[in-house]
Structure formats: structure tokens, C-alpha cells
Design an enzyme around this catalytic site. Structure first.
Site, PDB file in Angstrom:
ATOM      1  N   ARG A 198       0.854  -1.207   0.000  1.00 38.27           N
ATOM      2  CA  ARG A 198       0.000   0.000   0.000  1.00 38.27           C
ATOM      3  C   ARG A 198       0.879   1.242   0.000  1.00 38.27           C
ATOM      4  NH1 ARG A 198      -3.149   1.610   4.111  1.00 38.27           N
ATOM      5  NH2 ARG A 198      -2.387   0.223   5.744  1.00 38.27           N
ATOM      6  N   ILE A 253       3.224   4.352  -0.166  1.00 38.62           N
ATOM      7  CA  ILE A 253       4.578   4.559  -0.682  1.00 38.62           C
ATOM      8  C   ILE A 253       5.239   3.205  -0.980  1.00 38.62           C
ATOM      9  CG2 ILE A 253       6.886   5.375  -0.040  1.00 38.62           C
ATOM     10  CD1 ILE A 253       5.457   7.587   1.619  1.00 38.62           C
ATOM     11  N   TYR A 270       6.555   8.902  17.150  1.00 43.71           N
ATOM     12  CA  TYR A 270       6.900   8.762  15.727  1.00 43.71           C
ATOM     13  C   TYR A 270       8.230   9.461  15.420  1.00 43.71           C
ATOM     14  CZ  TYR A 270       6.140   8.906  10.612  1.00 43.71           C
ATOM     15  OH  TYR A 270       6.257   8.771   9.251  1.00 43.71           O
TER      16      TYR A 270
HETATM   17  P1  NDP Z   1       0.526   3.227   4.664  1.00 45.57           P
HETATM   18  O1  NDP Z   1      -0.194   3.322   5.970  1.00 45.57           O
HETATM   19  O2  NDP Z   1      -0.171   3.662   3.423  1.00 45.57           O
HETATM   20  O3  NDP Z   1       1.044   1.719   4.438  1.00 45.57           O
HETATM   21  C1  NDP Z   1       1.782   1.123   5.448  1.00 45.57           C
HETATM   22  C2  NDP Z   1       2.226  -0.246   5.013  1.00 45.57           C
HETATM   23  O4  NDP Z   1       2.996  -0.803   6.084  1.00 45.57           O
HETATM   24  C3  NDP Z   1       1.077  -1.194   4.763  1.00 45.57           C
HETATM   25  O5  NDP Z   1       1.430  -2.116   3.746  1.00 45.57           O
HETATM   26  C4  NDP Z   1       0.933  -1.907   6.103  1.00 45.57           C
HETATM   27  O6  NDP Z   1       0.333  -3.194   5.994  1.00 45.57           O
HETATM   28  C5  NDP Z   1       2.392  -2.015   6.505  1.00 45.57           C
HETATM   29  N1  NDP Z   1       2.587  -2.191   7.949  1.00 45.57           N
HETATM   30  C6  NDP Z   1       2.190  -1.376   8.953  1.00 45.57           C
HETATM   31  N2  NDP Z   1       2.511  -1.914  10.144  1.00 45.57           N
HETATM   32  C7  NDP Z   1       3.125  -3.097   9.884  1.00 45.57           C
HETATM   33  C8  NDP Z   1       3.636  -4.146  10.681  1.00 45.57           C
HETATM   34  N3  NDP Z   1       3.626  -4.096  12.021  1.00 45.57           N
HETATM   35  N4  NDP Z   1       4.157  -5.247  10.058  1.00 45.57           N
HETATM   36  C9  NDP Z   1       4.182  -5.319   8.711  1.00 45.57           C
HETATM   37  N5  NDP Z   1       3.714  -4.376   7.892  1.00 45.57           N
HETATM   38  C10 NDP Z   1       3.178  -3.269   8.477  1.00 45.57           C
HETATM   39  O7  NDP Z   1       1.904   4.046   4.882  1.00 45.57           O
HETATM   40  P2  NDP Z   1       2.613   5.165   3.959  1.00 45.57           P
HETATM   41  O8  NDP Z   1       2.758   4.659   2.585  1.00 45.57           O
HETATM   42  O9  NDP Z   1       1.965   6.467   4.195  1.00 45.57           O
HETATM   43  O10 NDP Z   1       4.069   5.224   4.660  1.00 45.57           O
HETATM   44  C11 NDP Z   1       5.110   4.335   4.318  1.00 45.57           C
HETATM   45  C12 NDP Z   1       6.356   4.739   5.094  1.00 45.57           C
HETATM   46  O11 NDP Z   1       6.709   6.090   4.773  1.00 45.57           O
HETATM   47  C13 NDP Z   1       6.158   4.703   6.607  1.00 45.57           C
HETATM   48  O12 NDP Z   1       7.338   4.258   7.236  1.00 45.57           O
HETATM   49  C14 NDP Z   1       5.892   6.158   6.945  1.00 45.57           C
HETATM   50  O13 NDP Z   1       6.234   6.445   8.271  1.00 45.57           O
HETATM   51  C15 NDP Z   1       6.799   6.854   5.963  1.00 45.57           C
HETATM   52  N6  NDP Z   1       6.421   8.238   5.663  1.00 45.57           N
HETATM   53  C16 NDP Z   1       5.197   8.520   5.073  1.00 45.57           C
HETATM   54  C17 NDP Z   1       4.873   9.828   4.765  1.00 45.57           C
HETATM   55  C18 NDP Z   1       3.590  10.175   4.067  1.00 45.57           C
HETATM   56  O14 NDP Z   1       3.370  11.352   3.751  1.00 45.57           O
HETATM   57  N7  NDP Z   1       2.708   9.211   3.787  1.00 45.57           N
HETATM   58  C19 NDP Z   1       5.781  10.937   5.079  1.00 45.57           C
HETATM   59  C20 NDP Z   1       7.022  10.522   5.699  1.00 45.57           C
HETATM   60  C21 NDP Z   1       7.306   9.212   5.967  1.00 45.57           C
HETATM   61  P3  NDP Z   1      -1.296  -3.342   5.937  1.00 45.57           P
HETATM   62  O15 NDP Z   1      -1.687  -2.907   4.549  1.00 45.57           O
HETATM   63  O16 NDP Z   1      -1.526  -4.783   6.182  1.00 45.57           O
HETATM   64  O17 NDP Z   1      -1.842  -2.437   6.994  1.00 45.57           O
END
Ligand code: NDP
Length: 241
Positions: free
Chosen positions: A12, A14, A147
Site C-alpha cells: 500500500r 509509498i 513517531y
Molecule cells: P501506509 O499506511 O499507506 O502503508 C503502510 C504499510 O505498512 C502497509 O502495507 C501496512 O500493511 C504495513 N505495515 C504497517 N505496520 C506493519 C507491521 N507491524 N508489520 C508489517 N507491515 C506493516 O503508509 P505510507 O505509505 O503512508 O508510509 C510508508 C512509510 O513512509 C512509513 O514508514 C511512513 O512512516 C513513511 N512516511 C510517510 C509519509 C507520508 O506522507 N505518507 C511521510 C514521511 C514518511 P497493511 O496494509 O496490512 O496495513
């Protein structure tokens, strides 16, 4: 030789963009996720990328998951530690559970995952570990003590492991995205976005997931072999670290 890449949280947001970009760049790709089976099945159907479910906050689950990926897809040459969560709340109201969940998922996972792949990378004298940190780990953010601490920890982890692995052909780098156009940011009301968020970003727009993905593809490549321990800000000029 086709290299294998594993993207945590690669189904999902990024992470999905990263998985797709690595596949397009010629890698064999595996994407892990936590529990959203529906999104993972849709992603798999659309991309043909193998998906695996485990909790990156659990060391034992990571050990089992990596073993499975390595036997089914191939030895992991590129690890993208992308999975992350938020549990935002002002610190004086933050519970121990909210602290632990974020630290264990966003920072603990770097140990849990990298530890599983490092010996293979050392033996093969090649590896790329790319950690998705955040602008908020660089500058701090109101309501995100957990965070920001976890994402700042990702940067320290990156630097220290880069020093240990540099001689062995393994690079370790961090990417710090700013505001990226994902579901999380799309949920912000339009007026808040336009009046409060965009004015903070000199580029006057959100970043796209594909812009993070292209940075990952570069850091994973042979061309980036001399880039290690770095923190790449991809934030439209919002914070100049
Ligand atoms: P999303 O919430 O869209 O997706 C998160 C993904 O990580 C999903 O596939 C989810 O799985 C998986 N995930 C979450 N927790 C776990 C876990 N405990 N074990 C395994 N998989 C896990 O996140 P984003 O795309 O928004 O963010 C991706 C990364 O970028 C993160 O590290 C975030 O902190 C970082 N980031 C994002 C920003 C933004 O603007 N969006 C800005 C700066 C950093 P599932 O689908 O099963 O829930």
C-alpha cells in the site's frame, strides 16, 4: 543475474510504489504487509508481485518471513524497511502502548528485518538496505513524540550500520519523505491542506509516492555503490537538513 528485493509494507501507499518501481527496474520483488488482506490481494492481482503477511515488530515473525521469501523468491539483495505506523497524541496523553507500538514497528523493525538478511549480504559481498524514515524524524513534530523518536532512531541506525558494512559491499541509507500524496494525507480536509500544509512546502505541492520510489531505485542500484550512511530528504524543500 536478477536481484531480489523485499519491501516491508510494500502493498500500500509509498511501499506499493516502491515495489512496483523495483519490479519495473528488473528486480524480483516480494512485498510484506501486516493484516490488510484485501489491499494485499488487490495489489498482488494488479502487479503479480508476491505478498507475505507478518508483523515486522516481531523478531521471530521476521525470521520466519524472511526464510519463506528467500526460499520462494531468492536471497534478499535489497531490503527496503518501509513499514510504518503513527499513533499521534500529545505526549502528556500518550500511553505506553502507543509509544511501544510506534517504536517497535518503525524502529524495532529495522533490527528485526536487517538482522535476518545481513549475514547473507555479507557472505555474498553485496547488499542494499534502504530505510524509509521521515521529515518528522529530522525536525520533530507536534503530537508525534513516539513517531519522531522512532524515525530519528532510523537515521542513527542507518549511519551506524553503514559504518560497519561499508567494506563488505553493503550500503545502508535513509530516505526522509516530506508530505506525500497517500491515503493518509488525502484524508486531510482540503482547506487544511491548502491553507496550512502547502504554504509550508516551497515546491507548493505534495510529493508523489513514485518520487520516493525513484529515490529507492537509485539507492538500490550499482550506480549508488559509493553512497552509504546518507539521509536523502525528499520533501519539496520543506526542511533543509
Ligand atoms: P501506509 O499506511 O499507506 O502503508 C503502510 C504499510 O505498512 C502497509 O502495507 C501496512 O500493511 C504495513 N505495515 C504497517 N505496520 C506493519 C507491521 N507491524 N508489520 C508489517 N507491515 C506493516 O503508509 P505510507 O505509505 O503512508 O508510509 C510508508 C512509510 O513512509 C512509513 O514508514 C511512513 O512512516 C513513511 N512516511 C510517510 C509519509 C507520508 O506522507 N505518507 C511521510 C514521511 C514518511 P497493511 O496494509 O496490512 O496495513
Amino acid at each position: 543475474m536478477t536481484r531480489t528485493a523485499l519491501v516491508t509494507g510494500g502493498t500500500r501507499g509509498i511501499g506499493a510504489a516502491i515495489s512496483k518501481a523495483l519490479k519495473e527496474a528488473g528486480y524480483k520483488v516480494a512485498a510484506s504487509y501486516a493484516g490488510n488482506d484485501e489491499a494485499a490481494a488487490k495489489f498482488k492481482a494488479e502487479t503479480g508481485i508476491a505478498v507475505y503477511k507478518w508483523d515486522v515488530a516481531s523478531f521471530d515473525a521476521c525470521a520466519d518471513g524472511v526464510k519463506k521469501v528467500e526460499s520462494e523468491v531468492g536471497p534478499i539483495d535489497v531490503l527496503v524497511n518501509n513499514a510504518g505506523i503513527t499513533r499521534d497524541v500529545p505526549f502528556h496523553k500518550m500511553t505506553l502502548d502507543q509509544w511501544n507500538a510506534v517504536i517497535n514497528t518503525n524502529l524495532g523493525s529495522l533490527f528485526n528485518m536487517s538482522r535476518q538478511v545481513i549475514e547473507g549480504m555479507r557472505a555474498r559481498k553485496f547488499g542494499r538496505i534502504i530505510n524509509i524514515s521521515s521529515i518528522n524524524g529530522q525536525k520533530g513534530q507536534f503530537g508525534q513524540v513516539n513517531y519522531s523518536a522512532s524515525k530519528a532512531g532510523d537515521i542513527g541506525f542507518t549511519k551506524a550500520l553503514a559504518l560497519e558494512t561499508a567494506r563488505g559491499g553493503i550500503t545502508v541509507n535513509a530516505i526522509c519523505p516530506g508530505y506525500i500524496n497517500t491515503e493518509m494525507v488525502q484524508a486531510v480536509p482540503k482547506d487544511v491542506l491548502e491553507q496550512k500544509i502547502l504554504p509550508l512546502i516551497p515546491a507548493n505541492r505534495l510529493g508523489e509516492p513514485s518520487e520516493i520510489a525513484r529515490a529507492v531505485v537509485f539507492l538500490a542500484s550499482d550506480d549508488a555503490g559509493f553512497v552509504t550512511g546518507s539521509t536523502l530528504s525528499v520533501n519539496g524543500g520543506q526542511y533543509l537538513a
